[in-house]
Motif scaffolding. Structure first.
Motif, PDB file in Angstrom:
ATOM      1  N   HIS A   2     -25.342  -1.385  98.390  1.00 21.51           N
ATOM      2  CA  HIS A   2     -25.522  -3.061  97.977  1.00 21.51           C
ATOM      3  C   HIS A   2     -25.510  -3.871  99.241  1.00 21.51           C
ATOM      4  N   SER A   3     -25.053  -3.257 100.285  1.00 27.40           N
ATOM      5  CA  SER A   3     -24.821  -3.987 101.376  1.00 27.40           C
ATOM      6  C   SER A   3     -24.980  -3.153 102.684  1.00 27.40           C
ATOM      7  N   MET A  79     -39.651   3.348 103.739  1.00 29.76           N
ATOM      8  CA  MET A  79     -39.593   2.575 104.790  1.00 29.76           C
ATOM      9  C   MET A  79     -40.888   2.168 105.132  1.00 29.76           C
ATOM     10  N   ALA A  80     -41.882   2.932 105.325  1.00 17.48           N
ATOM     11  CA  ALA A  80     -43.322   2.476 105.865  1.00 17.48           C
ATOM     12  C   ALA A  80     -43.683   1.362 105.042  1.00 17.48           C
ATOM     13  N   ASP A  81     -43.486   1.322 103.675  1.00 15.36           N
ATOM     14  CA  ASP A  81     -43.933   0.438 102.547  1.00 15.36           C
ATOM     15  C   ASP A  81     -42.867  -0.773 102.932  1.00 15.36           C
ATOM     16  N   ALA A  82     -41.662  -0.577 102.968  1.00 13.03           N
ATOM     17  CA  ALA A  82     -40.980  -1.811 103.134  1.00 13.03           C
ATOM     18  C   ALA A  82     -41.266  -2.524 104.438  1.00 13.03           C
ATOM     19  N   LEU A  83     -41.568  -1.763 105.458  1.00  8.73           N
ATOM     20  CA  LEU A  83     -41.843  -2.330 106.701  1.00  8.73           C
ATOM     21  C   LEU A  83     -43.044  -3.003 106.876  1.00  8.73           C
ATOM     22  N   ALA A  84     -44.128  -2.513 106.124  1.00 11.83           N
ATOM     23  CA  ALA A  84     -45.588  -3.316 106.521  1.00 11.83           C
ATOM     24  C   ALA A  84     -45.397  -4.316 105.457  1.00 11.83           C
ATOM     25  N   GLU A 167     -33.643  -8.267 108.821  1.00 12.21           N
ATOM     26  CA  GLU A 167     -32.850  -8.556 107.805  1.00 12.21           C
ATOM     27  C   GLU A 167     -34.160  -8.760 106.496  1.00 12.21           C
ATOM     28  N   THR A 168     -35.458  -8.845 106.810  1.00  8.64           N
ATOM     29  CA  THR A 168     -36.428  -8.962 105.910  1.00  8.64           C
ATOM     30  C   THR A 168     -36.631  -7.433 105.545  1.00  8.64           C
ATOM     31  N   VAL A 169     -36.784  -6.496 106.536  1.00  6.46           N
ATOM     32  CA  VAL A 169     -36.988  -5.220 106.399  1.00  6.46           C
ATOM     33  C   VAL A 169     -36.021  -4.584 105.315  1.00  6.46           C
ATOM     34  N   LEU A 170     -35.024  -4.751 105.779  1.00 13.39           N
ATOM     35  CA  LEU A 170     -33.455  -4.181 105.112  1.00 13.39           C
ATOM     36  C   LEU A 170     -33.562  -4.713 103.737  1.00 13.39           C
ATOM     37  N   VAL A 171     -33.844  -5.696 103.489  1.00 11.98           N
ATOM     38  CA  VAL A 171     -34.071  -6.055 102.001  1.00 11.98           C
ATOM     39  C   VAL A 171     -35.103  -5.709 101.294  1.00 11.98           C
ATOM     40  N   GLN A 172     -36.170  -5.547 101.876  1.00 19.65           N
ATOM     41  CA  GLN A 172     -37.489  -5.039 101.206  1.00 19.65           C
ATOM     42  C   GLN A 172     -37.156  -3.346 100.808  1.00 19.65           C
ATOM     43  N   PHE A 173     -36.388  -2.778 102.057  1.00 17.03           N
ATOM     44  CA  PHE A 173     -36.092  -1.323 101.673  1.00 17.03           C
ATOM     45  C   PHE A 173     -34.967  -1.126 100.667  1.00 17.03           C
ATOM     46  N   GLU A 174     -34.225  -1.864 100.716  1.00 16.64           N
ATOM     47  CA  GLU A 174     -33.260  -1.527  99.631  1.00 16.64           C
ATOM     48  C   GLU A 174     -33.791  -1.504  98.233  1.00 16.64           C
ATOM     49  N   LYS A 175     -34.564  -2.732  97.850  1.00 18.64           N
ATOM     50  CA  LYS A 175     -35.292  -2.628  96.570  1.00 18.64           C
ATOM     51  C   LYS A 175     -35.913  -1.436  96.398  1.00 18.64           C
ATOM     52  N   ARG A 176     -36.612  -0.736  97.301  1.00 19.97           N
ATOM     53  CA  ARG A 176     -37.477   0.398  97.119  1.00 19.97           C
ATOM     54  C   ARG A 176     -36.357   1.534  97.042  1.00 19.97           C
ATOM     55  N   TYR A 177     -35.355   1.726  97.794  1.00 23.47           N
ATOM     56  CA  TYR A 177     -34.569   2.848  97.838  1.00 23.47           C
ATOM     57  C   TYR A 177     -33.942   3.135  96.627  1.00 23.47           C
TER      58      TYR A 177
END
Ligand code: BTN
Length: 252
Positions: A2-3, A79-84, A167-177
């Motif tokens: 969660h964090s 991660m690729a999806d979150a990063l892009a 921060e933006t990448v990590l937020v996007q990643f967490e949702k998907r992960y």
């Protein structure tokens, strides 16, 4: 997860190496190792990742996935999806694509790469390290790279703040992960990832060490394999491993 717990370094050999070491005794997902510079930055397939410029982003995320070890490689696609997506959001550019499995390209050149590595503990459990390098500021690439590599500043004319980008990448990643751990495959991500996949519906060349071939890229399946339609109508499932896929005219 969660964090995140972010650990910053001035200089390390490789954030992947640090995270792989840490994973032996760390059993929780979410520690992020960030470095301003790396002296031995690693790329895929034994290549080095040039990491001398503090303007760029170098980080590795330690994960202890709940899915079986044979599915762990799929976090690369997550991660690729979150990063892009993060890069599209932050730059406002739609000219950001994924070159399967995990290069991020702009204007046909690579702006970011991902290296996923696995570690095993003595008790048999495993962990995953997802390492990300992003070329943020304007830079000169060595001759052999200049045709294939680029940076965000040259492409977009803006200098992104590294901290905000992370921060933006990590937020996007967490949702998907979180979805990935629940679902156990990439089905929830398919339309989105395939929508950002470069060369989809076009001819690609598969550089398989066992023999090269050409076909039409049809996007990935739920396991993250690239589906390539052959001229005889058959479909080949390409597994990332040692294989690389090109457009028929060059890097992209
Ligand atoms: C590739 O495209 O070949 C993957 C490049 C991955 C580079 C990043 S930088 C942060 C992390 N630490 C490493 O040593 N490599 C990854």
């Amino acid at each position: 997860m969660h964090s995140y717990h972010i650990i910053q370094f001035e200089e390390v050999t490789s954030t992947n190496e640090i995270a792989l070491q840490a994973g032996k005794t760390e059993f929780a997902s979410g520690t992020v190792y960030v470095a301003k510079r790396q002296t031995a930055g690693r790329g895929r397939r034994g290549r080095t990742w040039e990491s001398s410029l503090a303007q760029n982003l170098y980080f590795s995320l330690l994960l202890c996935p709940k899915v079986a070890a044979d599915k762990a490689h799929m976090v690369t696609i997550v991660m690729a999806d979150a990063l892009a997506s993060a890069l599209r959001d932050m730059t406002g550019s739609e000219d950001i694509f994924i070159k399967w499995p995990n290069d991020i390209v702009m204007d046909g050149k690579k702006v970011s790469g991902i290296l996923t590595e696995m570690g095993f503990r003595e008790d048999g459990s495993y962990y995953v390290v997802v390492g990300v390098g992003v070329n943020v500021g304007k830079q000169q690439f060595a001759d052999e790279l200049s045709q294939k590599a680029t940076d965000l500043e040259s492409q977009c004319g803006v200098v992104l703040t590294k901290e905000k980008l992370l921060e933006t990448v990590l937020v996007q990643f967490e949702k998907r992960y979180e979805k990935f751990e629940t679902v156990g495959d990439l089905s929830f991500l398919l339309p989105h990832y395939n929508g950002m996949l470069i060369n989809r519906g076009r001819n690609v060349r598969v550089l398989d060490p066992k023999g090269e071939y050409e076909g039409v890229s049809a996007g990935i399946n739920t396991a993250g394999e690239l589906l390539v339609k052959m001229s005889d109508g058959s479909v080949k499932n390409v597994y990332a491993g040692e294989v690389s896929v090109r457009g028929i005219y060059g890097y992209v």
